[in-house]
Design an enzyme around this catalytic site. Structure first.
Site, PDB file in Angstrom:
ATOM      1  N   HIS A   6       0.863  -1.186   0.000  1.00 59.69           N
ATOM      2  CA  HIS A   6       0.000   0.000   0.000  1.00 59.69           C
ATOM      3  C   HIS A   6       0.896   1.231   0.000  1.00 59.69           C
ATOM      4  O   HIS A   6       2.094   1.151   0.299  1.00 59.69           O
ATOM      5  CB  HIS A   6      -0.872  -0.015   1.255  1.00 59.69           C
ATOM      6  CG  HIS A   6      -0.068  -0.174   2.513  1.00 59.69           C
ATOM      7  ND1 HIS A   6       0.560   0.893   3.119  1.00 59.69           N
ATOM      8  CD2 HIS A   6       0.244  -1.266   3.255  1.00 59.69           C
ATOM      9  CE1 HIS A   6       1.216   0.456   4.191  1.00 59.69           C
ATOM     10  NE2 HIS A   6       1.043  -0.855   4.292  1.00 59.69           N
ATOM     11  N   HIS A  49       0.427  -5.901   2.200  1.00 62.68           N
ATOM     12  CA  HIS A  49       1.251  -5.353   3.269  1.00 62.68           C
ATOM     13  C   HIS A  49       2.631  -5.999   3.322  1.00 62.68           C
ATOM     14  O   HIS A  49       2.872  -7.007   2.679  1.00 62.68           O
ATOM     15  CB  HIS A  49       0.535  -5.557   4.605  1.00 62.68           C
ATOM     16  CG  HIS A  49      -0.869  -5.061   4.599  1.00 62.68           C
ATOM     17  ND1 HIS A  49      -1.234  -3.852   5.119  1.00 62.68           N
ATOM     18  CD2 HIS A  49      -1.999  -5.608   4.108  1.00 62.68           C
ATOM     19  CE1 HIS A  49      -2.530  -3.680   4.961  1.00 62.68           C
ATOM     20  NE2 HIS A  49      -3.028  -4.734   4.346  1.00 62.68           N
ATOM     21  N   ALA A  59      13.413 -12.422  21.439  1.00 61.63           N
ATOM     22  CA  ALA A  59      13.014 -13.739  20.939  1.00 61.63           C
ATOM     23  C   ALA A  59      12.564 -13.637  19.484  1.00 61.63           C
ATOM     24  O   ALA A  59      12.824 -14.519  18.669  1.00 61.63           O
ATOM     25  CB  ALA A  59      11.893 -14.312  21.798  1.00 61.63           C
ATOM     26  N   ARG A 102      -5.809   1.041   3.932  1.00 61.59           N
ATOM     27  CA  ARG A 102      -4.688   1.577   3.169  1.00 61.59           C
ATOM     28  C   ARG A 102      -4.464   0.900   1.818  1.00 61.59           C
ATOM     29  O   ARG A 102      -4.022   1.556   0.871  1.00 61.59           O
ATOM     30  CB  ARG A 102      -3.405   1.564   3.997  1.00 61.59           C
ATOM     31  CG  ARG A 102      -3.075   0.282   4.721  1.00 61.59           C
ATOM     32  CD  ARG A 102      -2.059   0.600   5.816  1.00 61.59           C
ATOM     33  NE  ARG A 102      -1.485  -0.566   6.461  1.00 61.59           N
ATOM     34  CZ  ARG A 102      -2.039  -1.209   7.491  1.00 61.59           C
ATOM     35  NH1 ARG A 102      -3.201  -0.805   7.966  1.00 61.59           N
ATOM     36  NH2 ARG A 102      -1.429  -2.245   8.037  1.00 61.59           N
ATOM     37  N   GLU A 156      -2.654  -7.600   6.908  1.00 59.26           N
ATOM     38  CA  GLU A 156      -1.316  -7.633   7.485  1.00 59.26           C
ATOM     39  C   GLU A 156      -1.220  -8.587   8.677  1.00 59.26           C
ATOM     40  O   GLU A 156      -2.207  -8.887   9.342  1.00 59.26           O
ATOM     41  CB  GLU A 156      -0.912  -6.207   7.909  1.00 59.26           C
ATOM     42  CG  GLU A 156       0.451  -6.065   8.586  1.00 59.26           C
ATOM     43  CD  GLU A 156       1.646  -6.480   7.707  1.00 59.26           C
ATOM     44  OE1 GLU A 156       1.612  -7.591   7.158  1.00 59.26           O
ATOM     45  OE2 GLU A 156       2.619  -5.714   7.604  1.00 59.26           O
TER      46      GLU A 156
END
Lengths: 492, 483
Positions: free
Chosen positions: B228, B363, B322, B278, B298
């Site tokens: 986007h 995304h 992590a 978006r 996303e």
């Protein structure tokens, strides 16, 4: 109103038509997980157990509306395919419902009456043709209603559909309603398969009460031959069809390229076969370090004696069932051997040891490891004490909630798709020994449970759960293990 | 060993997949794609191309090398097949392979029986995949495109090469026996899956492979990928959310139709976006038929949604570490991991394989997964790839690899790229780098995340117009490193 046993004639006689022309079926009471929910109309608000995401329209994968139409003579497993396919599609979150034309026929004729003898003939008398049309109308009405007004995505139309001309017409008609059609033909030329099907389903009807089973089988086959003399196997190249030959030994797929769902359906059918078999679920024995996720302890003494009792109870039960079956005229050859699946945890493998000693095949499946609870070294009490907020969230939606670093039941269900397909493809009777979370998901699949029921299904250690496939649905039974309490301890 | 957060291996069996078919039927293409798909699913797969073993000895054969009457040719070709099979069996044993693909014509019953015997002797399942094609146009296309750029015909006139290749095919046709041995496990794809015959399939992994091949086709097409436009959250350095486009993002949306038209030309393409604002706003001015897919949304950052990377590092320092240790498997609390996204993307990938020209506006994390799938990027690298804003990436899958081109819109945007072990921020301060743990950044990344509001988007060296590595040799690993 739950019915545990299916009568050949009047299953689904509880279809009623209200005055405003909306089909109504009586749903089972929501809380009863011991009855297969596969024929209930899907509830809008809930996501299905393995559904990846929900959409506004309720339909998935941009695949539009699909009608799956079965093709095949009686006793070819069409109904089994329809029901099994519904089960799988619903599991994925695709709104599916099966419409069995036979039910509409039986409901229309009423109990004890049969259709005129030329009902299935190509050049039938005008009154028979009119009768056919009336019955078809009702079924089609429900089907369109489901797809158009109830935002259903897949309707499975279970009928014989014997002529090419009829199928082409059907496809055209559906297209006018913007529904794509996929035909699934079950073609069998192996007489053993036909006989087995007939024996399993058809001769338990009141018609054949008191008959010698072998005679009953031959009579049924002869009657069906006379009833439906004309049958054309599928060969229409312009139509989308899947032809399953001899229960999945060979599959021919023609066209079927219009979307994600058709291929997914073929994928499922490749793993399905029309033979039926029993599935048993049992817990493993109690092991040392039981509560901790990471520990992979051996069975303690109590667990050892539990596994002994489990083995005996299961084999005795199967022996009893075998005697019963043979007494009723069943053929001993048709009984299936038993295979055992365990996870790779030592306690499950050890629990199966007694069965292995007696010569039964045991297979370890790494994908069947239990749900990862996250906070791996804590017991339930400790989690409640240390993470009260998480605990509360968990109670609100136990199916989808994940503890930190853990899995949800949803993750487990998606992760177990290979197991579910292997389950469909396993031909032997199957005993599954695994952790309770895994058993919940598998039971939930076989009995079409909802996401609200699955996390709270109970599998106490003094029972073996048996699931029997019947023609229209699965039936669950609990077989007690004698001298055992719910934790597997010995009770004299 | 990194924790897999509950994910287990998909399969414990070993299968030898044997391709069958005349030359120019797309066998190598199918083999490559199967390998790519299985690797994406974390199944250890490898393709063994008999042609390349043969090329080691006989680099530029003419058609009569392939005449079955030619004894010397026969002997050499047989030796090549044996070498390939031996390598494959060794790979199963030594490297724990799950699926090995033997890529050759294997068009006679005797050859197939021989292979079956070799594999069964070692306890491996065998499955044959036959590609049968009568469509003259498709075959000609295939010949012209693939074979005349093949190492066999390097330096020759394409017309001459095509004719010679046609003769080679004729020699094969003389002895071709389509599969119909009833006891074999096979799938026959006829005219690019307009009809498919499946025989005696025996386990789940085989059905998974067949399911995948049924989605394939060999008609040439391209895939356009774009993120986007720059969003308000991007500017603030925040993760997730459902923000609107910033003014520069909107400029990108307006520039997009011309950028795409220049590349696509006049034909119609399919356009997919996610359901987030978006991407929908970015695709606003494009006139192609659009579909919104929830699966393209996303990666869900869970509790970290709406935070910046520094806020995350402060609030959840252990998690932050992590994640960088194993970005592919790490799952945000209450959110998803890259692995989860891959599972979620399966219908999208299948539909993309099935379809023709397509453009996807989505995304960063999603694009990384899709790009990794088509470009064969291994899992430890794919979450670290640079996919800049305001750039359209065009992928053209070809027989022996995927061609990539990038088109920059020349509209400035922030960089949303963050290198390992940094909490590169978008606010203009120097990036925080943990000196002990910083490793050489993944090729192309910058160690300090710096805002780039120059005219040119400062990013990894672009592969503008580059052609990716030919991976038909099958003698080495076929991973592709993104630079």
């Amino acid at each position: 109103m739950a019915r545990a046993v299916v009568d050949w004639y009047d299953f689904h006689a509880d279809y009623e038509y209200s005055t405003d022309d909306v089909p109504v079926s009586r749903l089972r009471r929501r809380s009863n997980v011991n009855v297969d929910a596969i024929h209930d109309f899907p509830v809008d608000s809930e996501m299905a157990p393995a559904q990846l995401y929900s959409t506004e329209s309720g339909r998935l994968f941009h695949s539009g509306k699909i009608a799956i139409v079965t093709v095949g003579l009686p006793a070819r497993g069409k109904t089994h395919v329809s029901v099994a396919l519904s089960r799988y599609l619903r599991w994925l979150g695709v709104k599916t419902h099966a419409f069995h034309l036979g039910d509409y026929r039986r409901e229309h004729m009423g109990p004890g009456n049969d259709v005129p003898h030329d009902y299935f003939f190509v050049n039938a008398s005008p009154s028979s043709v009119k009768l056919r049309q009336t019955i078809l109308q009702k079924c089609r009405f429900d089907l369109y209603h489901f797809l158009d007004r109830e935002m259903g995505q897949v309707a499975i139309y279970d009928a014989v559909n014997p002529t090419a001309e009829g199928r082409k017409q059907l496809s055209k008609e559906f297209l006018k309603h913007e529904i794509q059609t996929i035909f699934i033909e079950s073609y069998v030329d192996d007489p053993k398969i036909i006989e087995q099907n007939v024996r399993g389903v058809k001769i338990s009807s009141p018609d054949y009460q008191g008959w010698n089973p072998n005679d009953a089988v031959q009579d049924y086959i002869r009657r069906m031959g006379a009833k439906i003399p004309h049958f054309e196997t599928m060969d229409e190249h312009e139509l989308n069809y899947i032809k399953m030959i001899n229960a999945g030994e060979r599959i021919i797929v023609n066209n079927c390229r219009f979307g994600y769902l058709p291929n997914r359906i073929v994928f499922y059918l490749m793993n399905l076969h029309i033979k039926s078999r029993r599935t048993y679920f049992a817990r493993s024995g109690v092991a040392t370090g039981e509560d901790s996720y990471k520990a992979d302890g051996l069975l303690c003494d109590e667990g050892e004696s539990y596994s002994q009792r489990l083995c005996n109870a299961l084999l005795e039960h199967r022996e009893k069932e075998r005697e019963e079956f043979v007494k009723q005229g069943g053929n001993d050859e048709e009984l299936k051997p038993l295979t055992v699946w365990t996870s790779t945890r030592r306690r499950t493998v050890q629990t199966a040891a007694h069965l292995q000693e007696r010569g039964f095949k045991v297979k370890q499946r790494p994908q069947m490891s239990q749900l990862n609870p996250g906070n791996s070294n804590m017991t339930e009490e400790e989690i409640k004490a240390h993470y009260p907020a998480d605990w509360d969230k968990h109670q609100l939606d136990p199916y989808h909630h994940r503890f930190p670093r853990g899995e949800s039941y949803h993750d487990l269900a998606v992760r177990m798709e290979p197991i579910i397909l292997e389950l469909e493809r396993e031909k032997n009777d199957l005993l599954i020994i695994a952790h309770e979370s895994v058993l919940r998901v598998l039971y939930g699949y076989l009995m079409a449970c909802s996401t609200s029921d699955i996390p709270s299904l109970k599998f106490p250690r003094n029972e073996i759960v048996e699931i029997l496939p019947e023609s229209y649905n699965n039936r669950a039974k609990r077989v007690p293990i004698p001298h055992t309490d719910t934790n597997g301890a010995y009770v004299p | 060993m990194a924790s897999n957060f509950g994910f287990e291996q998909i399969e414990d069996s070993q299968i030898c997949v044997v391709m069958v078919g005349l030359p120019a039927r797309g066998k190598s293409l199918i083999a490559q794609k199967i390998v790519r798909y299985l690797k994406w699913l974390s199944v250890n797969a490898k393709s063994f191309n008999v042609g390349s073993y043969r090329r080691a000895d006989t680099p530029q054969p003419t058609a009569d090398f392939f005449d079955t009457g030619n004894a010397e040719g026969e002997r050499l070709r047989r030796a090549a097949a044996e070498a390939a099979v031996n390598d494959m069996l060794r790979w199963f044993e030594r490297e724990g392979g799950h699926v090995g693909i033997l890529d050759a014509t294997n068009s006679t019953r005797t050859r197939r029986a021989w292979i079956e015997e070799r594999c069964k002797a070692k306890g491996y399942d065998v499955m044959f995949v036959e590609s049968k094609c009568d469509d003259e146009e498709l075959i000609m296309n295939n010949i012209l495109e693939v074979k005349t750029t093949s190492p066999d015909y390097v330096g020759q006139d394409p017309e001459v090469a095509a004719r010679d290749f046609r003769n080679r095919i004729r020699n094969y046709e003389k002895v071709y026996e389509t599969i119909d041995e009833p006891h074999l496990t096979y799938v026959k794809l006829i005219n690019v899956s307009s009809q498919v015959i499946i025989n005696q399939v025996s386990n789940y992994l085989q059905t998974r492979i067949i399911y995948f091949t049924m989605n394939l086709h060999i008609t040439p097409r391209s895939i356009w990928l774009s993120r986007h436009g720059e969003s308000e959250f991007n500017v603030l350095g925040k993760l997730g959310g459902d923000a609107n486009l910033s003014p520069r993002g909107m400029a990108y949306a307006e520039a997009l139709p011309k950028l795409v038209k220049d590349s696509v030309g006049d034909k119609d393409i399919t356009l997919w976006t996610s359901t987030m604002k978006r991407t929908i706003q970015t695709a606003k001015h494009l006139t192609y038929p659009k579909k919104q897919w929830k699966a393209l949304d996303e990666l869900d950052a869970g509790v970290c949604d709406g935070l910046t990377y520094e806020e995350i590092e402060k609030k959840y320092p252990e998690d932050f570490r992590a994640r960088d240790d194993d970005k592919y498997n790490y799952r945000y609390q209450g959110g998803e991991s890259y692995r989860d996204v891959v599972i979620r993307l399966e219908p999208i990938i299948m539909e993309m394989e099935r379809g023709s020209d397509i453009m996807v506006v989505t995304h960063q994390a999603i694009l990384r997964c899709i790009y990794a799938y088509f470009m064969n990027v291994p899992q430890d690298q794919s979450p670290w790839m640079e996919i800049p804003l305001h750039t359209v990436i065009k992928l053209t899958p070809r027989a022996y690899g995927t061609q990539e081109e990038r088109f920059k819109a020349n509209i400035p945007a922030v960089s949303t790229f963050r290198a390992k072990y940094t909490s590169a921020n978008m606010g203009g301060e120097a990036a925080v780098v943990d000196a002990e743990r910083a490793q050489p950044p993944v090729a192309g990344a910058q160690a300090n995340g710096v805002i780039t509001i120059n005219d040119d988007v400062e990013a990894a060296p672009q592969k503008v117009g580059a052609v990716s590595v030919v991976e038909s040799l099958g003698l080495n690993g076929d991973t592709l490193v993104v630079e």
